[in-house]
Motif scaffolding. Structure first.
Motif, mmCIF file in Angstrom:
data_model
loop_
_atom_site.group_PDB
_atom_site.id
_atom_site.type_symbol
_atom_site.label_atom_id
_atom_site.label_comp_id
_atom_site.label_asym_id
_atom_site.label_seq_id
_atom_site.Cartn_x
_atom_site.Cartn_y
_atom_site.Cartn_z
ATOM 1 N N MET A 196 0.755 -1.213 -0.005
ATOM 2 C CA MET A 196 -0.204 -0.041 0.053
ATOM 3 C C MET A 196 0.671 1.169 -0.026
ATOM 4 O O MET A 196 1.926 1.363 0.891
ATOM 5 C CB MET A 196 -0.813 0.079 1.261
ATOM 6 N N ASP A 197 0.623 2.182 -0.877
ATOM 7 C CA ASP A 197 1.276 3.281 -1.056
ATOM 8 C C ASP A 197 0.862 4.457 0.082
ATOM 9 O O ASP A 197 -0.322 5.115 -0.625
ATOM 10 C CB ASP A 197 1.629 3.878 -2.420
ATOM 11 N N LEU A 198 1.069 4.710 1.021
ATOM 12 C CA LEU A 198 0.216 5.951 1.821
ATOM 13 C C LEU A 198 0.654 7.079 1.403
ATOM 14 O O LEU A 198 -0.178 7.986 1.914
ATOM 15 C CB LEU A 198 0.956 5.752 3.202
ATOM 16 N N SER A 199 1.639 7.311 0.525
ATOM 17 C CA SER A 199 1.771 8.858 0.014
ATOM 18 C C SER A 199 0.749 9.319 -1.028
ATOM 19 O O SER A 199 0.564 10.465 -1.395
ATOM 20 C CB SER A 199 3.146 9.037 -0.399
ATOM 21 N N THR A 200 0.188 8.312 -1.591
ATOM 22 C CA THR A 200 -0.774 8.776 -2.724
ATOM 23 C C THR A 200 -2.142 8.139 -2.426
ATOM 24 O O THR A 200 -3.192 8.418 -3.045
ATOM 25 C CB THR A 200 -0.288 7.903 -3.957
ATOM 26 N N THR A 201 -2.470 7.396 -1.430
ATOM 27 C CA THR A 201 -3.846 6.795 -1.183
ATOM 28 C C THR A 201 -4.580 7.839 -0.641
ATOM 29 O O THR A 201 -4.317 8.741 0.251
ATOM 30 C CB THR A 201 -3.636 5.559 -0.211
ATOM 31 N N ASP A 202 -5.965 7.679 -0.621
ATOM 32 C CA ASP A 202 -7.018 8.391 -0.513
ATOM 33 C C ASP A 202 -6.849 8.691 1.305
ATOM 34 O O ASP A 202 -6.883 7.445 1.713
ATOM 35 C CB ASP A 202 -8.048 8.327 -0.881
ATOM 36 N N ASP A 256 -3.835 -0.662 11.889
ATOM 37 C CA ASP A 256 -2.736 0.313 11.847
ATOM 38 C C ASP A 256 -3.463 1.276 12.853
ATOM 39 O O ASP A 256 -2.414 1.948 13.549
ATOM 40 C CB ASP A 256 -3.033 1.109 10.454
ATOM 41 N N ARG A 257 -4.544 1.643 12.630
ATOM 42 C CA ARG A 257 -5.158 2.621 13.842
ATOM 43 C C ARG A 257 -5.092 2.185 15.291
ATOM 44 O O ARG A 257 -4.704 2.611 16.088
ATOM 45 C CB ARG A 257 -6.691 2.701 13.474
ATOM 46 N N ARG A 258 -5.213 0.759 15.497
ATOM 47 C CA ARG A 258 -4.844 0.415 16.740
ATOM 48 C C ARG A 258 -3.314 0.638 17.148
ATOM 49 O O ARG A 258 -3.049 0.765 18.316
ATOM 50 C CB ARG A 258 -5.306 -1.174 16.892
ATOM 51 N N LEU A 259 -2.559 0.233 16.012
ATOM 52 C CA LEU A 259 -1.066 0.612 16.443
ATOM 53 C C LEU A 259 -0.758 2.131 16.805
ATOM 54 O O LEU A 259 -0.121 2.297 17.769
ATOM 55 C CB LEU A 259 0.025 0.068 15.316
ATOM 56 N N GLY A 270 -2.259 -8.971 20.557
ATOM 57 C CA GLY A 270 -2.529 -10.225 19.584
ATOM 58 C C GLY A 270 -2.067 -10.525 18.580
ATOM 59 O O GLY A 270 -2.638 -11.081 17.627
ATOM 60 N N VAL A 271 -0.875 -9.592 18.017
ATOM 61 C CA VAL A 271 -0.402 -9.867 16.624
ATOM 62 C C VAL A 271 1.422 -10.248 16.705
ATOM 63 O O VAL A 271 1.466 -10.021 18.050
ATOM 64 C CB VAL A 271 -0.467 -8.628 15.744
ATOM 65 N N SER A 272 1.794 -10.464 15.752
ATOM 66 C CA SER A 272 3.207 -10.688 16.071
ATOM 67 C C SER A 272 4.083 -9.610 16.071
ATOM 68 O O SER A 272 3.579 -8.315 15.419
ATOM 69 C CB SER A 272 3.600 -11.421 14.657
ATOM 70 N N ALA A 273 5.350 -9.503 16.774
ATOM 71 C CA ALA A 273 6.011 -8.230 16.912
ATOM 72 C C ALA A 273 6.625 -7.929 15.454
ATOM 73 O O ALA A 273 6.790 -6.823 15.267
ATOM 74 C CB ALA A 273 7.170 -8.617 17.633
ATOM 75 N N ARG A 274 6.628 -8.803 14.481
ATOM 76 C CA ARG A 274 7.170 -8.424 13.219
ATOM 77 C C ARG A 274 6.164 -7.693 12.288
ATOM 78 O O ARG A 274 6.478 -6.677 11.731
ATOM 79 C CB ARG A 274 7.609 -9.835 12.293
ATOM 80 N N THR A 275 4.900 -8.250 12.697
ATOM 81 C CA THR A 275 3.952 -7.273 12.122
ATOM 82 C C THR A 275 3.968 -5.862 12.528
ATOM 83 O O THR A 275 3.623 -5.136 12.094
ATOM 84 C CB THR A 275 2.470 -7.804 12.438
ATOM 85 N N VAL A 276 4.033 -5.678 13.913
ATOM 86 C CA VAL A 276 3.861 -4.340 14.343
ATOM 87 C C VAL A 276 5.323 -3.639 13.892
ATOM 88 O O VAL A 276 5.106 -2.363 13.390
ATOM 89 C CB VAL A 276 4.107 -4.449 15.940
ATOM 90 N N THR A 277 6.215 -3.968 14.052
ATOM 91 C CA THR A 277 7.465 -3.352 13.350
ATOM 92 C C THR A 277 7.454 -3.142 11.834
ATOM 93 O O THR A 277 7.639 -1.950 11.656
ATOM 94 C CB THR A 277 8.674 -4.314 13.558
ATOM 95 N N ARG A 310 4.513 -2.615 10.405
ATOM 96 C CA ARG A 310 3.501 -1.439 9.953
ATOM 97 C C ARG A 310 3.911 -0.209 10.573
ATOM 98 O O ARG A 310 3.707 0.889 9.834
ATOM 99 C CB ARG A 310 2.238 -2.243 10.524
ATOM 100 N N LEU A 311 4.504 -0.263 11.498
ATOM 101 C CA LEU A 311 4.995 1.072 12.306
ATOM 102 C C LEU A 311 6.119 1.740 11.340
ATOM 103 O O LEU A 311 5.856 3.015 10.976
ATOM 104 C CB LEU A 311 5.442 1.049 13.429
ATOM 105 N N GLY A 312 6.839 0.873 10.713
ATOM 106 C CA GLY A 312 8.058 1.358 9.903
ATOM 107 C C GLY A 312 7.310 1.830 8.574
ATOM 108 O O GLY A 312 8.022 3.034 8.181
ATOM 109 N N ARG A 313 6.479 1.188 8.178
ATOM 110 C CA ARG A 313 5.896 1.525 6.921
ATOM 111 C C ARG A 313 4.932 2.971 7.018
ATOM 112 O O ARG A 313 5.129 4.002 6.403
ATOM 113 C CB ARG A 313 4.734 0.631 6.552
ATOM 114 N N MET A 314 4.504 3.205 8.161
ATOM 115 C CA MET A 314 3.746 4.279 8.603
ATOM 116 C C MET A 314 4.714 5.685 8.561
ATOM 117 O O MET A 314 4.476 6.551 8.002
ATOM 118 C CB MET A 314 2.741 4.462 9.504
#
Length: 351
Positions: free
Chosen positions: A1-7, A16-19, A39-46, A48-52
């Motif tokens: 997902m490209d956060l810089s161009t998405t609506d 994402d919002r919970r993070l 209740g998610v993996s640490a890899r997922t958290v890292t 997603r936060l890194g992407r945002m």
């Protein structure tokens, strides 16, 4: 997902919002602790936060103590000629002593919060702004008391139990107050009353706080390298500062990404004998992200996030109405330019 161009309405999914909400509770929470609570993996958290953060839609910074920063601050309402609002908003946002800048709906007013000394204040208000020729009027309100500020707001995607599990156990803090009913659960928010005096700060303390003001998620190792101190010393200092309530953080994100499409300022005229009562009641409401007693014709300012204009109407009638304000002026933010000292990336427009 490209956060810089998405609506903006579809950029952040529920996780994402919970993070983001987890970082609202503790901006320095480690991925492993967030993962365990949500209740998610640490890899997922890292990931997603890194992407945002890499996309520029999320940044966590340290906020000064609410009483030290807010009381005496100036709330500016700058009226601008048509077509010049963006230039004035950017000029204000470029100043280090102005952490909040908004362009108001209608395109003729810029709102800003100024934290500065009298000399810089006078140069801006009586020299620089009038000299531009684009400013038609400036109204200045001084903050007399802070009931709640942006660092205490929670978007509401965590349960009370999750928020409590994420909160770091520390020493004496400001007391918490019960909440008004909300559509979604949020953790109780502390009031702005000081429970303990902060410790005296030395050069190392100030250096650490300055670094965290730029990025509150820096590791102990990075901070130690930046300030030239042993990592063990940095850990002890941060723990001491945290116990004194000096490591308040702010997860800076466009509120639209959290489902809050409407950001409104409510300038209220409240009977003087009821300012404390009304300010305290509004500060407890989960949609309110700032309440300040002010000088000027309006003696109370409340800033409110709402999902839509209908919800704002219900807030005005159902929440504000019974509190007995004599007058309420509602202004709506069209665009947030700077929040908590962070310039916000503006979402790309649709073709």
């Amino acid at each position: 997902m490209d956060l810089s161009t998405t609506d903006p309405d579809s950029v952040l999914d529920t996780l994402d919002r919970r993070l983001v909400c987890a970082l609202q509770v503790d901006g320095r929470a480690e991925p492993g602790r967030i993962a365990e609570v949500l209740g998610v993996s640490a890899r997922t958290v890292t990931r997603r936060l890194g992407r945002m953060r890499q996309a520029g839609v999320l940044r966590v910074v340290r906020l000064p103590d609410v009483e030290d920063a807010a009381v005496g601050a100036l709330l500016l309402r700058v009226r601008v000629l048509s077509g010049r609002v963006d230039a004035i908003a950017q000029a204000l946002a470029d100043r280090s002593d102005i952490p909040f800048v908004d362009v108001m709906l209608g395109g003729h007013e810029v709102g800003a919060v100024m934290l500065t000394d009298a000399g810089s204040r006078d140069r801006l208000l009586y020299g620089q702004l009038p000299a531009t020729g684009a400013v038609t009027e400036t109204t200045t309100h001084a903050v007399l008391h802070a009931f709640a500020d942006a660092g205490q707001w929670r978007a509401g995607y965590l349960t009370d139990e999750e928020a409590a599990a994420l909160a770091r156990p520390t020493g004496p803090r400001r007391p918490t107050a019960p909440r008004l009913p909300a559509n979604r659960p949020t953790a109780p928010r502390p009031t702005a009353d000081r429970a303990v005096a902060p410790p005296p700060l030395d050069g190392l303390d100030r250096a650490l706080l300055e670094r965290l003001g730029e990025d509150a998620r820096q590791s102990h190792a990075l901070l130690a390298a930046a300030v030239g101190a042993p990592e063990s010393t940095v850990r002890r200092r941060l723990h001491r500062l945290d116990e004194a309530g000096l490591l308040r953080t702010h997860a800076t994100v466009d509120p639209r990404l959290l489902g809050m499409a409407v950001d409104a300022n409510l300038w209220l005229d409240v009977p003087p004998g009821r300012i404390a009562e009304v300010g305290t009641a509004l500060a407890r409401h989960p949609q309110v992200h700032g309440v300040f007693a002010t000088s000027g014709p309006a003696n109370l300012l409340a800033t409110v996030f709402c999902p839509d204009h209908g919800e704002l109407y219900r807030f005005l009638t159902d929440t504000l109405g019974p509190l007995g304000a004599a007058r309420a002026e509602t202004t709506i933010t069209a665009r947030a330019v700077k929040r908590a000292g962070v310039l916000l990336r503006q979402p790309a427009r649709r073709p």
